[in-house]
Design an enzyme around this catalytic site. Structure first.
Site, PDB file in Angstrom:
ATOM      1  N   LYS A  98      -7.640   6.976  -4.365  1.00  0.00           N
ATOM      2  CA  LYS A  98      -7.756   8.135  -5.259  1.00  0.00           C
ATOM      3  C   LYS A  98      -6.544   9.065  -5.166  1.00  0.00           C
ATOM      4  O   LYS A  98      -6.146   9.651  -6.160  1.00  0.00           O
ATOM      5  CB  LYS A  98      -9.030   8.905  -4.980  1.00  0.00           C
ATOM      6  CG  LYS A  98      -9.013   9.477  -3.615  1.00  0.00           C
ATOM      7  CD  LYS A  98      -9.999  10.559  -3.378  1.00  0.00           C
ATOM      8  CE  LYS A  98      -9.571  11.158  -2.060  1.00  0.00           C
ATOM      9  NZ  LYS A  98     -10.363  12.173  -1.537  1.00  0.00           N
ATOM     10  N   THR A  99      -5.974   9.204  -3.977  1.00  0.00           N
ATOM     11  CA  THR A  99      -4.816  10.089  -3.874  1.00  0.00           C
ATOM     12  C   THR A  99      -3.684   9.554  -4.720  1.00  0.00           C
ATOM     13  O   THR A  99      -2.996  10.296  -5.425  1.00  0.00           O
ATOM     14  CB  THR A  99      -4.355  10.230  -2.414  1.00  0.00           C
ATOM     15  OG1 THR A  99      -5.488  10.535  -1.623  1.00  0.00           O
ATOM     16  CG2 THR A  99      -3.334  11.322  -2.275  1.00  0.00           C
ATOM     17  N   ASP A 114      -9.699  17.864  -5.988  1.00  0.00           N
ATOM     18  CA  ASP A 114      -9.994  16.737  -5.104  1.00  0.00           C
ATOM     19  C   ASP A 114     -11.246  17.055  -4.284  1.00  0.00           C
ATOM     20  O   ASP A 114     -11.588  18.213  -4.106  1.00  0.00           O
ATOM     21  CB  ASP A 114      -8.795  16.528  -4.179  1.00  0.00           C
ATOM     22  CG  ASP A 114      -8.836  15.179  -3.498  1.00  0.00           C
ATOM     23  OD1 ASP A 114      -9.696  14.361  -3.867  1.00  0.00           O
ATOM     24  OD2 ASP A 114      -8.004  14.946  -2.604  1.00  0.00           O
ATOM     25  N   GLU A 115     -11.902  16.045  -3.758  1.00  0.00           N
ATOM     26  CA  GLU A 115     -13.095  16.227  -2.906  1.00  0.00           C
ATOM     27  C   GLU A 115     -14.115  17.140  -3.584  1.00  0.00           C
ATOM     28  O   GLU A 115     -14.655  18.058  -2.976  1.00  0.00           O
ATOM     29  CB  GLU A 115     -12.710  16.828  -1.542  1.00  0.00           C
ATOM     30  CG  GLU A 115     -11.611  16.107  -0.815  1.00  0.00           C
ATOM     31  CD  GLU A 115     -12.073  14.849  -0.094  1.00  0.00           C
ATOM     32  OE1 GLU A 115     -13.200  14.397  -0.360  1.00  0.00           O
ATOM     33  OE2 GLU A 115     -11.292  14.320   0.697  1.00  0.00           O
ATOM     34  N   GLN A 117     -19.652  10.901   0.353  1.00  0.00           N
ATOM     35  CA  GLN A 117     -18.833  11.497   1.396  1.00  0.00           C
ATOM     36  C   GLN A 117     -19.022  13.007   1.475  1.00  0.00           C
ATOM     37  O   GLN A 117     -18.186  13.719   2.027  1.00  0.00           O
ATOM     38  CB  GLN A 117     -17.354  11.178   1.171  1.00  0.00           C
ATOM     39  CG  GLN A 117     -17.039   9.707   1.351  1.00  0.00           C
ATOM     40  CD  GLN A 117     -15.553   9.422   1.235  1.00  0.00           C
ATOM     41  OE1 GLN A 117     -14.749   9.911   1.995  1.00  0.00           O
ATOM     42  NE2 GLN A 117     -15.197   8.620   0.247  1.00  0.00           N
ATOM     43  N   ARG A 146     -13.125   4.967   7.612  1.00  0.00           N
ATOM     44  CA  ARG A 146     -11.744   5.353   7.949  1.00  0.00           C
ATOM     45  C   ARG A 146     -10.967   4.174   8.503  1.00  0.00           C
ATOM     46  O   ARG A 146      -9.746   4.229   8.628  1.00  0.00           O
ATOM     47  CB  ARG A 146     -11.707   6.473   9.002  1.00  0.00           C
ATOM     48  CG  ARG A 146     -12.391   7.786   8.660  1.00  0.00           C
ATOM     49  CD  ARG A 146     -11.900   8.380   7.408  1.00  0.00           C
ATOM     50  NE  ARG A 146     -12.816   8.041   6.328  1.00  0.00           N
ATOM     51  CZ  ARG A 146     -12.504   8.140   5.045  1.00  0.00           C
ATOM     52  NH1 ARG A 146     -11.324   8.540   4.682  1.00  0.00           N
ATOM     53  NH2 ARG A 146     -13.370   7.815   4.117  1.00  0.00           N
TER      54      ARG A 146
END
Length: 818
Positions: free
Chosen positions: A64-65, A252-253, A310, A666
């Site tokens: 996504k980044t 974001d997030e 998340q 992760r």
DNA sequence: TCGTAGACTATGGTA
DNA sequence: TAGTCTACGA
């Protein structure tokens, strides 16, 4: 690197800028922009889609980044937007820095002028600019949670509110929660049950707290967002300026936004009414090419990226409804799902999918990888926290010897308290590591002291900062004098600072009066060094700090102290001075207030330095957004993960499961899950049980290793789980000896019940005395030297014949008396 | 006012 | 256990 000005490049820019390009999925393109290189169809669409609102549901590790940065680059490259029209919001400074870096790598200088920052820094920027409208001075202080607690502590004491059960902790939590809902003391009071004395008291605490912050020209973290929203709502003209400016807003997030942050996004994306646009045009604000047929300016285009799986910040007000109701809130939303994972092996993803699948009420999403199964997950049941740490440390060395760099490994834990055992062992084993977060540099007392001097200069109204430095270093001004100054200020309606200047009229002793006046003079002199034209201060921050340190003697007193800890404190202050020098060098146009702002807004995850060759230790929360080749997820126990305190919270266990999920995802190549059967806490030793989440992982994905620590080499071929029961359940320490001590059959029959000990061994009332001979499953025979503790906490100090001296918790140790 | 001893409490995560 | 707070004596 693509440049913005190469005329033979980038097909996208041939599209006239006013016309949005709307592409569906994998629209074939004649010439590929390098921006789209290596992207899958969904990612491409996420980069190229143009429209009022775009929701990208991005699973962990789905790139996504990369998609966000390329989307920004694509907007700039095609000249659809100027850099100044872009506002990208992240949750940490580190994420912001990374994004800026990546956009810059694509566009070079063309990226300058964008706002890529956290919610909090964006708001500070806006509030400092518009301070006057917001009823603040531009040099307002930012209170961190410690400052908030100190303030509340004083209020609670003054009101005797502790008798009603108020503590700085619970009061600040409640206030924070309310502020995240955009409530203030008055709006809360309107709905409060005023016949309840506790409610009445809380309203009073909230009021006084608000009042004190106002008087001190200070905002707490929650205010930064809330005040910006109020500002926009109360001053449509101010809001219009920012609505006009930011044409593309990317968040974001998004799953971790709370109501206040949601409202901020909402405010920023509203259209500008025609009459306001008209007015702006009349006053020379450039709006013509932005206005639509109605004469107004349409709302900014909004892109949000998130993954409800998340969401781990419900405790601070994050609300996943912001995502689930996004399409309703922003009509015409396009939703894009990114499910292909480019980070982890399929085994790791399967475990992650299985775990998160146990959360109901979620949109099903299955991460998949084209990268193959990879190694199995390694599970490890340790005897104690230290034993677990030893396992982690040993495995780190194994990986390292096999060629993995230390910086590619990370150890995660639920609570900061778990670091102690890990650090002890890692130090002993000479594994280079660093704790990310933990006691942060800027939270150290000596650093807060030094900063309080700077804050007192920048914001003379900040009573908190003044009171902090009043007797630091010691100058004979005690609590009695402090109170006298405070009540003098109160009685005369002057600031604390002014009452310091006027302290001669208080009739204090000559020594004390002299000390106060000296401090007041020092601060006044320092203030003169600020540019009077620009109170935000372009003064050289390091010069100012050095002046204050010299004048107060803070640093020299620490250096001269006999206490060895003071030496470390002095070094920390010197480090701070060095930081101010760096700051001056890197930001020649910025001043004192900018420095203080930056300091206030650094977060745990921000001081990560990937370049250093060390293993990273951090909490699961800090780990979000990061990735490592190898991940050690420790303390996978009931009471820890899920944490004890989550049990009483609605949605608590589900949120903890997401936290576990975040931890698992992760890992790129190797994942280790470990737990300890006993854990030291409050100087006590407590028995722990395996986490319920372990049983949610298909059994064939985990390779459970034998508990080590023990005598000989690790990696014996006979895992404990196998010498226990054969039915595939209840391994570990259960099952030795008395068959009645065996764990009950699994309550829930899942097709993949994991071979996880569900109950620990219990030796009952086994009594041991000094001199007894015992036999331990792993250590062999030994002699009891001493028994300490009582009840279930009795510990046998045993000298084993071959394994050396060990301490064992008698109740659960795998031992028998000979 | 300061320093010390003893009592007390805490450890869920954070911008 | 360890760090912070309180009470007391100097």
């Amino acid at each position: 690197m693509t440049t913005l000005f190469d005329p033979d490049h980038t097909p996208a820019r041939q599209v006239p800028s006013a016309v949005p390009i709307i592409l569906d999925g994998a629209a074939p393109r004649d010439r590929e922009s390098p921006l789209l290189e290596g992207l899958n169809p969904q990612q491409r669409e996420a980069v190229l889609y143009r429209g009022p609102a775009l929701l990208i549901i991005a699973g962990a590790g789905s790139g996504k980044t990369s998609v966000l940065t390329r989307r920004i680059a694509s907007l700039l490259e095609s000249r659809e937007a100027w850099p100044s029209q872009i506002l990208a919001i992240t949750f940490t400074n580190k994420a912001a820095a990374e994004m800026r870096e990546r956009v810059r790598a694509i566009l070079g200088q063309g990226a300058d002028g964008m706002w890529i920052s956290t919610f909090h820094s964006s708001c500070v920027r806006i509030l400092r600019r518009e301070a006057e409208s917001a009823g603040l001075s531009a040099t307002f202080s930012i209170y961190d949670s410690a400052d908030t607690k100190v303030t509340l502590k004083r209020i609670i004491k003054a009101l005797d509110a502790d008798t009603l059960g108020f503590t700085p902790g619970n009061a600040s939590a409640k206030i924070s929660k309310l502020k995240n809902e955009l409530a203030d003391a008055d709006s809360y009071a309107r709905n409060a049950n005023m016949s309840d004395p506790q409610e009445v008291m809380f309203v009073e605490i909230f009021r006084q707290y608000t009042h004190r912050l106002r008087a001190a020209n200070a905002l707490d973290f929650d205010d930064l967002i809330g005040e910006t929203v109020y500002l926009f709502r109360a001053f449509p003209k101010v809001a219009a300026l920012y609505r006009r400016r930011f044409r593309h807003i990317l968040v974001d997030e998004y799953q971790d936004t709370n109501h206040a942050q949601y409202s901020l996004v909402r405010e920023l994306t509203r259209p500008v009414e025609p009459d306001l646009a008209e007015e702006m045009e009349a006053t020379g604000v450039h709006v013509r090419n932005l206005r639509d047929a109605s004469g107004g300016i349409p709302g900014a285009s909004l892109t949000v990226v998130g993954d409800s799986d998340q969401s781990i910040y419900a405790f601070r007000g994050a609300d996943t409804r912001n995502i689930s109701e996004f399409e309703r809130d922003f009509p015409g939303t396009r939703v894009i799902l990114l499910e292909q994972n480019y980070r982890s092996t399929q085994n790791i993803l399967s475990a992650a999918n299985a775990v998160i699948g146990h959360n109901f009420d979620r949109t099903d999403k299955k991460l998949w990888s084209a990268g193959g199964d990879g190694e199995k997950i390694v599970g490890y049941t340790a005897y104690s926290g230290h034993d677990e740490a030893q396992f982690v440390s040993d495995e780190i060395e194994v990986l390292h010897r096999a060629g993995m760099a230390y910086r590619d490994m990370a150890v995660f834990y639920r609570t900061n308290a778990q670091t102690r055992a890990l650090e002890e062992i890692l130090v002993r084993s000479a594994v280079p590591y660093r704790v990310v977060g933990g006691t942060k540099f800027y939270e150290r007392a000596e650093i807060k002291d030094a900063l309080a001097y700077l804050i007192a200069v920048a914001n003379p109204n900040d009573e908190l900062a003044l009171r902090r430095i009043l007797n630091t270093p010691k100058r004979g001004i005690g609590p009695a004098t402090e109170t006298a100054l405070a009540s003098f200020a109160e009685a005369n309606q002057i600031s604390f600072r002014q009452s310091m200047r006027d302290c001669a009229s208080l009739g204090l002793g000559p020594k004390v009066t002299g000390a106060i006046l000296k401090l007041a003079t020092l601060l006044d002199e320092a203030a003169l060094k600020l540019d009077p034209e620009n109170p935000a201060g372009t003064a050289n921050v390091s010069e100012l700090l050095t002046f204050l340190l010299d004048g107060s003697g803070l640093l020299s007193l620490l250096r001269g102290s006999r206490d060895p800890q003071d030496e470390a404190r002095a070094e920390n202050i010197e480090e701070l001075v060095a930081q101010t020098k760096d700051f001056n060098k890197e930001n020649p146009d910025s001043g004192l207030v900018d420095f203080l702002t930056q300091v206030s807004l650094v977060a745990a995850a921000d001081d990560l330095d990937d370049a250093s060759g060390t293993v990273s230790l951090m909490t699961l929360h800090t780990a979000k957004g990061l990735e490592y080749e190898a991940v050690f997820l420790t303390g996978v126990e009931e009471g820890l993960l899920p944490h004890q305190m989550s049990a009483n919270e609605p949605g608590g266990p589900a949120e903890e499961r997401r936290l576990f999920y975040v931890g698992i995802t992760r890992a790129r190549q190797r994942l280790y899950l470990s737990l300890a059967m006993t854990r030291a806490q409050f100087g006590d030793i407590n028995v722990a049980m395996p986490s319920r989440y372990l049983q949610e992982i298909p059994v064939d994905l985990i390779d459970w290793k034998q508990s080590p620590g023990m005598a000989n080499s690790r990696g014996g071929t006979q895992p404990r789980a196998l010498n226990a029961r054969r039915d595939g359940f209840g391994g570990g320490f259960a099952g030795r000896g008395d068959p009645q001590a065996l764990p009950p059959a699994p309550k829930k029959k899942t097709e993949w019940a994991s071979r996880v000990p569900s109950q620990v061994r219990d030796n009952g009332d086994l009594t041991l005395m000094q001199g007894d001979r015992i036999r331990h499953v792993d250590f062999g025979d030994g002699r009891v030297n001493q028994v300490t503790g009582d009840g279930t906490k009795r510990i046998a100090h045993v000298q084993f014949d071959t394994a050396g001296a060990k301490k064992l918790l008698i109740k659960i140790a795998p031992i028998e008396k000979l």
